[in-house]
Design a protein around this motif. Structure first.
Motif: not given
Length: 112
Positions: A6-11, A31, A33-34
């Protein structure tokens, strides 16, 4: 070992790294992220970690879609799987909507 895609922004709902390490598990973040992060290099990073694991490993993202995509790429690169074999391995590991992104990478062939 835990490999988090998961990307760093994912909870995460918790501090997964601290929790894993408190349980004696190595924690690795790769990560994705995309879609652009789903590439041969990412698959190689995951493969290297798994190849050097000394026990059980959990590779995860939010839904399994990214995990399956990475496993499809790895199957082609490290196992010489055909296009259809790699896609089937990806699907078995959770790949769904990312197949449309992974298929052209597999069709282009594995890098040296």
């Amino acid at each position: 070992m835990v490999i988090d895609l998961r990307g760093p922004e994912e909870d995460r709902g918790m501090d997964e790294k601290t929790t894993a390490e408190a349980l004696g598990l190595a924690y690795h973040s790769i990560p994705v992220a995309n879609r652009d992060a789903l590439n041969w290099e990412t698959a190689q990073q995951v493969h290297a970690l798994l190849e050097n694991a000394t026990g059980t490993a959990l590779v995860h993202c939010r839904s399994g879609n990214r995990v399956g995509a990475v496993f499809a790429l790895d199957a082609a690169k490290s196992q010489g799987a055909s296009l259809e074999e790699a896609l089937e391995i990806g699907r078995a590991h959770g790949m769904t909507s990312l197949e449309e992104h992974i298929r052209p990478l597999l069709e282009a062939g594995t890098p040296p």
